[in-house]
Design a protein around this motif. Structure first.
Motif, PDB file in Angstrom:
ATOM      1  N   PRO A 265       0.698  -1.223  -0.135  1.00  0.00           N
ATOM      2  CA  PRO A 265       0.112  -0.202   0.085  1.00  0.00           C
ATOM      3  C   PRO A 265       0.720   1.248  -0.225  1.00  0.00           C
ATOM      4  O   PRO A 265       0.183   2.395  -0.537  1.00  0.00           O
ATOM      5  N   LEU A 266       1.948   1.055   0.546  1.00  0.00           N
ATOM      6  CA  LEU A 266       2.926   2.465   0.350  1.00  0.00           C
ATOM      7  C   LEU A 266       3.371   2.841  -1.047  1.00  0.00           C
ATOM      8  O   LEU A 266       3.791   4.038  -1.032  1.00  0.00           O
ATOM      9  N   PHE A 267       3.216   1.855  -2.081  1.00  0.00           N
ATOM     10  CA  PHE A 267       3.074   2.412  -3.407  1.00  0.00           C
ATOM     11  C   PHE A 267       2.062   2.589  -4.142  1.00  0.00           C
ATOM     12  O   PHE A 267       2.161   2.694  -5.270  1.00  0.00           O
ATOM     13  N   VAL A 268       0.840   2.546  -3.615  1.00  0.00           N
ATOM     14  CA  VAL A 268      -0.461   2.585  -4.197  1.00  0.00           C
ATOM     15  C   VAL A 268      -1.017   3.988  -4.259  1.00  0.00           C
ATOM     16  O   VAL A 268      -0.766   4.728  -3.223  1.00  0.00           O
ATOM     17  N   ALA A 269      -1.341   4.384  -5.297  1.00  0.00           N
ATOM     18  CA  ALA A 269      -1.854   5.772  -5.548  1.00  0.00           C
ATOM     19  C   ALA A 269      -2.805   6.377  -4.808  1.00  0.00           C
ATOM     20  O   ALA A 269      -3.842   5.515  -4.462  1.00  0.00           O
ATOM     21  N   ASN A 270      -2.960   7.482  -4.465  1.00  0.00           N
ATOM     22  CA  ASN A 270      -3.890   8.175  -3.599  1.00  0.00           C
ATOM     23  C   ASN A 270      -4.335   9.590  -4.485  1.00  0.00           C
ATOM     24  O   ASN A 270      -3.614  10.224  -5.413  1.00  0.00           O
ATOM     25  N   GLU A 271      -5.545   9.938  -4.346  1.00  0.00           N
ATOM     26  CA  GLU A 271      -6.091  11.221  -5.036  1.00  0.00           C
ATOM     27  C   GLU A 271      -6.896  12.291  -4.175  1.00  0.00           C
ATOM     28  O   GLU A 271      -7.253  13.217  -4.538  1.00  0.00           O
ATOM     29  N   GLY A 272      -6.780  12.044  -2.782  1.00  0.00           N
ATOM     30  CA  GLY A 272      -7.160  13.021  -1.700  1.00  0.00           C
ATOM     31  C   GLY A 272      -6.277  13.048  -0.545  1.00  0.00           C
ATOM     32  O   GLY A 272      -6.853  13.372   0.496  1.00  0.00           O
ATOM     33  N   LYS A 273      -5.116  12.718  -0.759  1.00  0.00           N
ATOM     34  CA  LYS A 273      -4.239  12.531   0.395  1.00  0.00           C
ATOM     35  C   LYS A 273      -2.988  13.543   0.154  1.00  0.00           C
ATOM     36  O   LYS A 273      -2.592  14.036  -1.006  1.00  0.00           O
ATOM     37  N   LEU A 274      -2.498  14.260   1.403  1.00  0.00           N
ATOM     38  CA  LEU A 274      -1.530  15.166   1.364  1.00  0.00           C
ATOM     39  C   LEU A 274      -0.241  14.779   2.321  1.00  0.00           C
ATOM     40  O   LEU A 274      -0.873  14.407   3.562  1.00  0.00           O
ATOM     41  N   LEU A 275       0.578  14.793   1.972  1.00  0.00           N
ATOM     42  CA  LEU A 275       1.818  14.815   2.963  1.00  0.00           C
ATOM     43  C   LEU A 275       2.710  16.140   3.218  1.00  0.00           C
ATOM     44  O   LEU A 275       2.539  17.005   2.413  1.00  0.00           O
ATOM     45  N   ALA A 276       2.560  16.299   4.624  1.00  0.00           N
ATOM     46  CA  ALA A 276       3.133  17.689   5.011  1.00  0.00           C
ATOM     47  C   ALA A 276       4.312  17.212   5.677  1.00  0.00           C
ATOM     48  O   ALA A 276       4.426  16.517   6.777  1.00  0.00           O
ATOM     49  N   CYS A 277       5.578  18.160   5.752  1.00  0.00           N
ATOM     50  CA  CYS A 277       6.488  18.446   6.465  1.00  0.00           C
ATOM     51  C   CYS A 277       6.304  19.762   7.422  1.00  0.00           C
ATOM     52  O   CYS A 277       6.457  20.472   6.652  1.00  0.00           O
ATOM     53  N   VAL A 278       6.287  19.520   8.554  1.00  0.00           N
ATOM     54  CA  VAL A 278       6.050  20.723   9.228  1.00  0.00           C
ATOM     55  C   VAL A 278       6.844  20.672  10.620  1.00  0.00           C
ATOM     56  O   VAL A 278       7.336  19.924  11.048  1.00  0.00           O
ATOM     57  N   ALA A 279       7.097  21.817  11.114  1.00  0.00           N
ATOM     58  CA  ALA A 279       8.106  22.114  12.358  1.00  0.00           C
ATOM     59  C   ALA A 279       7.366  21.397  13.674  1.00  0.00           C
ATOM     60  O   ALA A 279       6.212  21.102  13.570  1.00  0.00           O
ATOM     61  N   PRO A 280       8.301  20.731  14.109  1.00  0.00           N
ATOM     62  CA  PRO A 280       7.752  19.731  15.366  1.00  0.00           C
ATOM     63  C   PRO A 280       6.701  20.549  16.051  1.00  0.00           C
ATOM     64  O   PRO A 280       5.777  19.825  16.766  1.00  0.00           O
ATOM     65  N   GLU A 281       6.841  21.717  16.563  1.00  0.00           N
ATOM     66  CA  GLU A 281       5.935  22.290  17.409  1.00  0.00           C
ATOM     67  C   GLU A 281       4.750  22.647  16.685  1.00  0.00           C
ATOM     68  O   GLU A 281       3.737  23.018  17.632  1.00  0.00           O
ATOM     69  N   ALA A 282       4.659  22.500  15.419  1.00  0.00           N
ATOM     70  CA  ALA A 282       3.238  22.691  14.961  1.00  0.00           C
ATOM     71  C   ALA A 282       2.555  21.670  14.440  1.00  0.00           C
ATOM     72  O   ALA A 282       1.268  21.584  13.921  1.00  0.00           O
ATOM     73  N   ALA A 283       3.254  20.368  14.987  1.00  0.00           N
ATOM     74  CA  ALA A 283       2.511  19.211  14.242  1.00  0.00           C
ATOM     75  C   ALA A 283       1.111  18.952  14.861  1.00  0.00           C
ATOM     76  O   ALA A 283       0.216  18.519  14.049  1.00  0.00           O
ATOM     77  N   GLU A 284       0.881  19.238  16.377  1.00  0.00           N
ATOM     78  CA  GLU A 284      -0.436  18.879  16.744  1.00  0.00           C
ATOM     79  C   GLU A 284      -1.208  19.772  16.273  1.00  0.00           C
ATOM     80  O   GLU A 284      -2.529  19.212  15.815  1.00  0.00           O
ATOM     81  N   ALA A 285      -1.236  20.886  15.756  1.00  0.00           N
ATOM     82  CA  ALA A 285      -1.944  21.964  15.262  1.00  0.00           C
ATOM     83  C   ALA A 285      -2.364  21.593  13.776  1.00  0.00           C
ATOM     84  O   ALA A 285      -3.396  21.566  13.534  1.00  0.00           O
ATOM     85  N   ALA A 286      -1.372  21.035  13.146  1.00  0.00           N
ATOM     86  CA  ALA A 286      -1.664  20.537  11.859  1.00  0.00           C
ATOM     87  C   ALA A 286      -2.522  19.481  11.718  1.00  0.00           C
ATOM     88  O   ALA A 286      -3.288  19.415  10.942  1.00  0.00           O
ATOM     89  N   LEU A 287      -2.183  18.548  12.669  1.00  0.00           N
ATOM     90  CA  LEU A 287      -3.040  17.392  12.738  1.00  0.00           C
ATOM     91  C   LEU A 287      -4.390  17.797  12.888  1.00  0.00           C
ATOM     92  O   LEU A 287      -5.622  17.024  12.612  1.00  0.00           O
ATOM     93  N   ALA A 288      -4.730  18.488  13.890  1.00  0.00           N
ATOM     94  CA  ALA A 288      -6.053  19.047  14.475  1.00  0.00           C
ATOM     95  C   ALA A 288      -6.754  19.618  13.122  1.00  0.00           C
ATOM     96  O   ALA A 288      -7.987  19.637  12.925  1.00  0.00           O
ATOM     97  N   ILE A 289      -6.101  20.857  12.325  1.00  0.00           N
ATOM     98  CA  ILE A 289      -6.760  21.183  11.241  1.00  0.00           C
ATOM     99  C   ILE A 289      -6.876  20.061   9.920  1.00  0.00           C
ATOM    100  O   ILE A 289      -8.016  20.004   9.600  1.00  0.00           O
TER     101      ILE A 289
END
Lengths: 339, 339
Positions: A265-289
């Motif tokens: 599944p790591l190599f299977v396509a998605n069409e409504g997913k996004l990967l984000a790299c965020v500063a560690p202190e912003a990770a919880e807030a990003a997950l909440a959004i």
């Protein structure tokens, strides 16, 4: 429309072409009248940097659980604009039709293109239609190009990952590719899989508005899946990324179907997913959004890995039993024509 | 590139895809390095109204006297922007490749795309590549979309023709369609016909700079030829247009080939011609500007007709022997796949 299938003459530029455009394509896609059609659309001035992208869509079959080539083409282009941090504004639609295509199928695709554009608040402002003889295309190909505006100063790029960043995904992955495969091959799955095909501009808008420069990379893991996209980010940013197998969100239906078919599944396509790299202190807030924007019952966003200070673009998977496995791109084709 | 033909895996998103992009497509088209590739291109802000257009190209054969699908795709999009009065800035390139396409043919098309873009001063800033199985496309399809800027206040549209306007063309017509037809069918013509495939942004720039609001309509007579385009202008502007048969510039080679094949050059496609409706007092100056930009030995621009105050969008041809003949669009296909 006097014919119920597409004829070569519908691509001629003559009266058959005009009737196809005036009676079907233009009213459904744009609502423009025949007197307003020109070689190019003229659009208001835009204040801010522009984003510009294009994709062609050749998915087989045209219709699959959760979507079709029409909404895929709009969301794909909207999402590519969003991944640059842009607000999508205008879309073009280029159609290549195979002679013999049922007009009813074309209409269904056009209606889906329009509904998807309306959902994203973008306008289909220009287009083109070509017809090729039977056997010279496969029913219907769509190209979309899109223009967006960056009305903020944040720079988002695949080069932006920094050591310490958390790698987030907005929900479970692998659904799109498996839904298309099951539809194409007529697989009878005990738990049906539905494509995750969806627009990502709204979640990106909120991530940038609320977290600003703490958002470093945005990328949608389409062809090649999460593994390939993470590998691309690691290479572009010249860092290593360590993924945590236990944290990877995959639905039981996708995991089961992949296991039976020998797919990862790591190599299977998605069409409504996004990967984000965020500063560690912003990770919880990003997950909440991300959670605010996640479809009900679709499974939650997750922190799936971390960026490490190490040159060379390596990606490693910390396995559930505590080992480390290198992740490389696949050479060729796991699932052809999934978008 | 380790394979000399395109494989399905080149469209997978995996290492074969990356190698095709990094070793061939991206360096030839854009010169961007692998670390600079993102889902969308981010471009500087633009001051002025935007023009946006798209076209797909399915011409058969890919290569023909005077051009190929690559330069056709760039000039076509540049010309559509120019016909809106815009200065072309950025172009996207979407490729659909058929499995088995020789990489050497792809390279030739890519080099032509790039050379044409350089000639027009536009940058290929974003793109996409898909591969479909053998028999699901015909070698190679290209989609281009383009962004231009209107850095002047003149409004150019198919609705702008006014009674009294002179209808001008920048040179002889019918060459592109006949060149493609001859190449496709292997016709042995005594006088070889070369496509007129060429960019029109420079002549448009000068027309607008020197004549401004005296230029009312610009339109390039591609699919459907001069007759169809004149008919479109008459309909959009709700006027009549009278063409003067004796003034229509057609080369002896095109006229001869059309006569033998039973084709009417008025309906044959062009890829480097423009029709302009201009105020009568500006007609001579417009023809002089067109002459400056006409290729040497290609035959001159001409005033071919006049706009008449009459509702309904009729087009009439004043024949060489003094009669009047109504011009209607053809129903279907005179020459399929000429662009």
């Amino acid at each position: 429309m006097t014919s119920d299938i597409i004829l070569l003459g519908h691509g001629s530029g003559g009266t058959l072409s005009h009737r196809l455009l005036d009676d079907l394509i233009v009213p459904v896609l744009s609502g423009l009248g025949p007197r307003e059609q020109n070689d190019a659309a003229v659009l208001p001035a835009v204040a801010g940097r522009l984003a510009f992208t294009t994709d062609s869509y050749v998915v087989d079959p045209l219709f699959f659980p959760g979507g079709d080539i029409g909404c895929l083409a709009i969301y794909g282009t909207v999402n590519d604009l969003a991944m640059a941090g842009a607000r999508p504004l205008h879309v073009s639609v280029g159609l290549i039709l195979e002679e013999g295509l049922p007009v009813a199928e074309l209409r269904r695709v056009l209606e889906s293109l329009r509904a998807a554009a309306d959902r994203c608040g973008v306008a289909i402002v220009t287009g083109d239609t070509k017809v090729v003889p039977r056997g010279k295309a496969d029913k219907l190909f769509v190209n979309t190009a899109g223009i967006g505006v960056l009305d903020h100063p944040v720079a988002i790029s695949g080069r932006g990952a920094r050591p310490g960043d958390r790698v987030l995904i907005n929900g479970p992955f692998g659904d799109h590719g498996m839904a298309v495969l099951a539809a194409r091959e007529g697989l009878e799955l005990t738990a049906p899989i539905v494509s995750d095909c969806a627009p990502l501009h709204a979640v990106v808008r909120d991530l940038l508005a609320e977290l600003g420069t703490a958002v470093h990379v945005l990328r949608d893991p389409t062809r090649g899946g999460v593994a390939t996209t993470v590998k691309e980010i690691a290479r572009q940013s010249d860092v290593a990324i360590v993924l945590d197998e236990a944290a990877l969100p995959v639905s039981p239906a996708v995991a089961g179907a992949c296991a039976i078919l020998g797919l990862d599944p790591l190599f299977v396509a998605n069409e409504g997913k996004l990967l984000a790299c965020v500063a560690p202190e912003a990770a919880e807030a990003a997950l909440a959004i991300m959670r605010r924007h996640a479809p009900a019952g679709g499974g939650g966003p997750a922190a799936i890995g971390e960026v490490v200070a190490e040159s060379g673009g390596r990606v490693r998977l910390r396995t559930a039993i505590g080992g480390m496995r290198a992740i490389e791109m696949l050479a060729g084709e796991q699932l052809p024509r999934i978008c």
